[in-house]
Design an enzyme around this catalytic site. Structure first.
Site, PDB file in Angstrom:
ATOM      1  N   CYS A   1      30.303  27.323  35.811  1.00 41.30           N
ATOM      2  CA  CYS A   1      29.553  28.202  36.712  1.00 41.30           C
ATOM      3  C   CYS A   1      28.057  27.965  36.491  1.00 41.30           C
ATOM      4  O   CYS A   1      27.649  27.270  35.556  1.00 41.30           O
ATOM      5  CB  CYS A   1      29.919  29.668  36.450  1.00 41.30           C
ATOM      6  SG  CYS A   1      29.252  30.325  34.896  1.00 41.30           S
TER       7      CYS A   1
ATOM      8  N   GLU B   1      32.661  27.621  27.990  1.00 45.73           N
ATOM      9  CA  GLU B   1      31.501  26.821  27.605  1.00 45.73           C
ATOM     10  C   GLU B   1      30.529  27.641  26.758  1.00 45.73           C
ATOM     11  O   GLU B   1      30.026  27.159  25.734  1.00 45.73           O
ATOM     12  CB  GLU B   1      30.762  26.304  28.849  1.00 45.73           C
ATOM     13  CG  GLU B   1      31.642  25.535  29.815  1.00 45.73           C
ATOM     14  CD  GLU B   1      32.265  26.400  30.908  1.00 45.73           C
ATOM     15  OE1 GLU B   1      32.369  25.901  32.046  1.00 45.73           O
ATOM     16  OE2 GLU B   1      32.642  27.563  30.647  1.00 45.73           O
TER      17      GLU B   1
ATOM     18  N   HIS C   1      32.771  33.054  29.151  1.00 47.00           N
ATOM     19  CA  HIS C   1      33.331  31.783  29.596  1.00 47.00           C
ATOM     20  C   HIS C   1      33.468  30.798  28.435  1.00 47.00           C
ATOM     21  O   HIS C   1      32.755  30.886  27.430  1.00 47.00           O
ATOM     22  CB  HIS C   1      32.471  31.182  30.696  1.00 47.00           C
ATOM     23  CG  HIS C   1      32.561  31.938  31.982  1.00 47.00           C
ATOM     24  ND1 HIS C   1      31.888  31.548  33.118  1.00 47.00           N
ATOM     25  CD2 HIS C   1      33.242  33.059  32.324  1.00 47.00           C
ATOM     26  CE1 HIS C   1      32.164  32.383  34.106  1.00 47.00           C
ATOM     27  NE2 HIS C   1      32.972  33.320  33.637  1.00 47.00           N
TER      28      HIS C   1
ATOM     29  N   CYS D   1      26.873  29.101  32.905  1.00 45.70           N
ATOM     30  CA  CYS D   1      27.299  28.170  31.854  1.00 45.70           C
ATOM     31  C   CYS D   1      26.548  26.851  31.970  1.00 45.70           C
ATOM     32  O   CYS D   1      26.210  26.232  30.956  1.00 45.70           O
ATOM     33  CB  CYS D   1      28.807  27.954  31.900  1.00 45.70           C
ATOM     34  SG  CYS D   1      29.744  29.389  31.301  1.00 45.70           S
TER      35      CYS D   1
END
Length: 160
Positions: free
Chosen positions: A97, A71, A69, A100
């Protein structure tokens, strides 16, 4: 007209999202400290691995596990280049999420600015609140002035 800082960095996060290689979500992230960009990240495969846009998605229980992801990629870039993220702001196109969220907390992020309220997770919100991370929902529209809702998700905040 000149954009405010939140709009400016969110615009950059959207530009970064264009590098995403998983078309399930084009997400961009910019880590900023004192109005200076520390690192950026987008959804993409680990270095040297094939990307979704090359070989298709690798789905496990409905989630593409081929990519990292945005981040987390931004935090990895900071670690790779010896850049401290303590006290920084995370500008991200989509709400993070749960995984993250935990990474951002442990990286020392103190403010999170997001645009898309994507899969808002109650546990992630609670983690952010207990970590006293300022959460800002930016109503970002290119070439216009945003509306921002800010709340300090601290101990004195109302229940989420």
């Amino acid at each position: 007209m000149r954009p405010d800082w939140d709009s400016y960095f969110m615009k950059i996060a959207y530009a970064v999202s264009e590098r995403s290689t998983c078309d399930r979500a084009f997400v961009g992230c910019v880590l900023v400290l004192d109005k200076r960009i520390l690192t950026t990240g987008f959804n993409g495969s680990p270095a040297g691995q094939p990307h979704c846009d090359e070989v298709d998605h690798l789905l496990v229980e409905g989630h593409c596990v081929r990519t990292i992801h945005a981040e987390t990629n931004a935090i990895i870039q900071a670690a790779l280049h010896g850049v401290s993220t303590r006290g920084c702001t995370c500008y991200v196109t989509h709400f993070p999420c749960i995984n993250c969220t935990k990474v951002l907390i442990n990286a020392g992020v103190t403010r999170l600015v997001y645009h898309v309220a994507y899969r808002m997770d109650d546990i992630a919100l609670e983690f952010l609140r207990t970590a006293n991370i300022e959460l800002c929902h930016l109503e970002y529209i290119p070439n216009s002035h945003p509306s921002i809702e800010t709340s300090m998700l601290g101990k004195d905040s109302p229940e989420i």
